[in-house]
Design an enzyme around this catalytic site. Sequence first.
Site, PDB file in Angstrom:
ATOM      1  N   HIS A  19       0.842  -1.206   0.000  1.00  0.00           N
ATOM      2  CA  HIS A  19       0.000   0.000   0.000  1.00  0.00           C
ATOM      3  C   HIS A  19       0.874   1.251   0.000  1.00  0.00           C
ATOM      4  O   HIS A  19       2.110   1.180  -0.097  1.00  0.00           O
ATOM      5  CB  HIS A  19      -0.958  -0.025   1.191  1.00  0.00           C
ATOM      6  CG  HIS A  19      -0.267  -0.163   2.510  1.00  0.00           C
ATOM      7  ND1 HIS A  19       0.573   0.797   3.015  1.00  0.00           N
ATOM      8  CD2 HIS A  19      -0.282  -1.177   3.421  1.00  0.00           C
ATOM      9  CE1 HIS A  19       1.031   0.403   4.182  1.00  0.00           C
ATOM     10  NE2 HIS A  19       0.545  -0.796   4.451  1.00  0.00           N
ATOM     11  N   CYS A 127      -0.939 -11.896  22.752  1.00  0.00           N
ATOM     12  CA  CYS A 127      -1.868 -11.465  21.698  1.00  0.00           C
ATOM     13  C   CYS A 127      -1.506 -12.223  20.432  1.00  0.00           C
ATOM     14  O   CYS A 127      -0.391 -12.105  19.928  1.00  0.00           O
ATOM     15  CB  CYS A 127      -1.789  -9.969  21.447  1.00  0.00           C
ATOM     16  SG  CYS A 127      -2.771  -9.480  20.002  1.00  0.00           S
ATOM     17  N   CYS A 130      -0.626  -9.951  17.393  1.00  0.00           N
ATOM     18  CA  CYS A 130       0.728  -9.374  17.392  1.00  0.00           C
ATOM     19  C   CYS A 130       1.804 -10.445  17.446  1.00  0.00           C
ATOM     20  O   CYS A 130       2.980 -10.127  17.271  1.00  0.00           O
ATOM     21  CB  CYS A 130       0.920  -8.457  18.599  1.00  0.00           C
ATOM     22  SG  CYS A 130      -0.204  -7.076  18.644  1.00  0.00           S
ATOM     23  N   CYS A 144      -4.876  -5.539  24.192  1.00  0.00           N
ATOM     24  CA  CYS A 144      -3.789  -5.228  23.267  1.00  0.00           C
ATOM     25  C   CYS A 144      -4.034  -3.846  22.660  1.00  0.00           C
ATOM     26  O   CYS A 144      -5.110  -3.586  22.137  1.00  0.00           O
ATOM     27  CB  CYS A 144      -3.733  -6.282  22.155  1.00  0.00           C
ATOM     28  SG  CYS A 144      -2.769  -5.749  20.741  1.00  0.00           S
ATOM     29  N   LYS A 296     -11.395  13.677  -0.075  1.00  0.00           N
ATOM     30  CA  LYS A 296     -10.787  14.408  -1.178  1.00  0.00           C
ATOM     31  C   LYS A 296     -10.118  13.475  -2.187  1.00  0.00           C
ATOM     32  O   LYS A 296      -9.208  13.860  -2.892  1.00  0.00           O
ATOM     33  CB  LYS A 296      -9.772  15.421  -0.635  1.00  0.00           C
ATOM     34  CG  LYS A 296     -10.451  16.565   0.074  1.00  0.00           C
ATOM     35  CD  LYS A 296      -9.450  17.547   0.610  1.00  0.00           C
ATOM     36  CE  LYS A 296     -10.170  18.622   1.406  1.00  0.00           C
ATOM     37  NZ  LYS A 296      -9.270  19.321   2.304  1.00  0.00           N
ATOM     38  N   LYS A 299     -13.226  11.506  -6.542  1.00  0.00           N
ATOM     39  CA  LYS A 299     -14.631  11.311  -6.873  1.00  0.00           C
ATOM     40  C   LYS A 299     -14.787  11.323  -8.387  1.00  0.00           C
ATOM     41  O   LYS A 299     -15.723  10.761  -8.919  1.00  0.00           O
ATOM     42  CB  LYS A 299     -15.457  12.442  -6.274  1.00  0.00           C
ATOM     43  CG  LYS A 299     -15.560  12.356  -4.785  1.00  0.00           C
ATOM     44  CD  LYS A 299     -16.247  13.585  -4.265  1.00  0.00           C
ATOM     45  CE  LYS A 299     -16.015  13.717  -2.785  1.00  0.00           C
ATOM     46  NZ  LYS A 299     -16.150  15.095  -2.358  1.00  0.00           N
TER      47      LYS A 299
HETATM   48 ZN    ZN Z   1      -2.295  -7.398  19.336  1.00  0.00          ZN
END
Ligand code: ZN
Length: 640
Positions: A19, A127, A130, A144, A296, A299
Amino acid sequence: MPKPFYITTPIYYVNARPHLGHAYTTIVADVASRYHAMRKADTFFLTGTDEHGDKIVRAARQKQITPRQYVDQISALFKALWPELNINYDQFIRTTDASHIAVVKKILQKIYDQGDIYFSEYEGKYCFGCERFYTDRELVDGKCPDHETAPEIIKESNYFFKMSHYQGWLIDHIKTHPDFIRPERYKNEVLAFLREPLEDLCISRPKTRLEWGITLPFDQNYVTYVWFDALINYISALGWPDGEKFKKFWPVSQHIVAKDILKPHGIYWPIMLKAAGIPVYQHLNVHGYWNIDQSKMSKSLGNVVEPLELKNVYGLDAFRYFLMRDMTFGLDSNFSEEALVQRINSDLANDLGNLFSRVVAMVHKYFKGVVPRVDLQVEKEFELGLETRALNTISEFEMAMEEFAFHKALIAIWELISHMNKYIDVTAPWELAKKKTSGKQLEAVIYNLLEGLRIISGLIYPVMPDTAVKMRVHLGLNPDEPFYHLDRLRTWNTILAGTELPKSIVLFPRVDTNKDKSEADQLSAPESQLPEFKPEITFETLEKIDLRVGTVVRAEVVPKARKLLKLLVDLGQQRTIVAGISGSYTPEELEGKQIIVVANLKPAKLMGILSNGMVLAAVDQQQCSLATVDRNVTPGTPLK
Ligand SMILES: [Zn+2]
């Protein structure tokens, strides 16, 4: 010999597609690397993918393929993106590469043998998102902080790395090397974290829970924690311990990371290096986030578009320029299509693009496309030089690039561009061309402008490599000599007199913003900046105003009145009109242009010239834009 340069991006975790954040980090590395090529340094640019860990296993399971197949697919997406962004990396490393795995094992064994890794039973809050244990202190309301879910209690025996042993050393190193972590805010963040006692790092995962990883060399029942594995890529790629590349590039190593991975890079990694007896890296460069302003975003194209796709709409160089110009390295910044278009129209089309096409066009108009020769006596007499100014720009550019202040480097270049645009207005080549006696001056002015453009073409090379090459071609520079080397840029009088230049081209077409603006955008325009509407008038009053289309026959600067242009306008009859538009238009841009004139306004004297009519233009804070017709009509045609 210039000092070599080694730059790394993080190796990207392949649990998702690339990305904007990945693209930004990698473009920064590319820009930095190209800049060091301008210094003629040996450069090495490393990127790659991080491919182990249980997030990968889960993602692969969802797609019903093996982890190996999964990492091959996603890693290939990253690898395919970089050429699209003109990223000129030297090596693409994958943590599943055999050579990398061998180095990770070697370092683990070394640290284990010297007693910095111990085995212990641990019960903790884990977690799964993670892939790590959390201390109570790190949790937010027992959850977390990243996933906002309660961690699970897990009890297992694991291997731990004695980070606490090195805490004092790290604090000391950061304090005695003030630019070890930069910008400063991130150095302070790491030091703040180190004020609390550092806990030892769990560096193993039992194979009963995770198999997709590098097996510990001293215990076959465990794999390595993914961060311990990943960070080592920065030296395994160089052939640690005794590869030539390692010897050459590691002492000048610089990492680039986004602020979310400051802790592994600012704390784990230097301590790992110290424990393994390897010198630490030279600089950690930390950048902020792009906040994407969806309201913004595009469109115009119907759908909300991925920021990365905008490079296909507006061109790669413009996209790279926007990212480098709009983010102050280290701080967060906003990304929107609107802001991108604004940069293209003002900085690229208007400032740089116009300068370039004006100058090349004048070479064709006044010298049949052949680079003129400068008479040094004339140059001295009239002080036409741009040299000092351009050399200062090169120094400012270098200073900013060294400290990763890319926006400052670009601002310095654009100040030169604006200086050169003013230089044209002041020297007024079109006036010099009219007089036989000023031929030598005209030659010097045009030659100086070409040299200025040559320097600009070199300075924009790291950020806009394609545009730089286009300019190089149109300035008639020898393709065999790297035009962007700083020592060449500093050598004034490099363009050879007598060189024939190709016809001018448009470097950056303007983006028509009106066409793209949705109604919603226009409604939300800040009203406060616009003046109040005037009181109502009747149709009879309106009819009294005689609006006509006129063609500009001739335009010239009014001496001693910088903003004024004197226009000779054809309205069926010829009129002299004085207009205050010189800041936004040059005389030659206007000749032949159709404009709208208030034909029956009472004549008035401006700077001693009788102005017989008024030109209509829209004026905002930045500039003025002349009203015109979108199809040529007979001069004098009325508007109704
Ligand atoms: Zn986490």
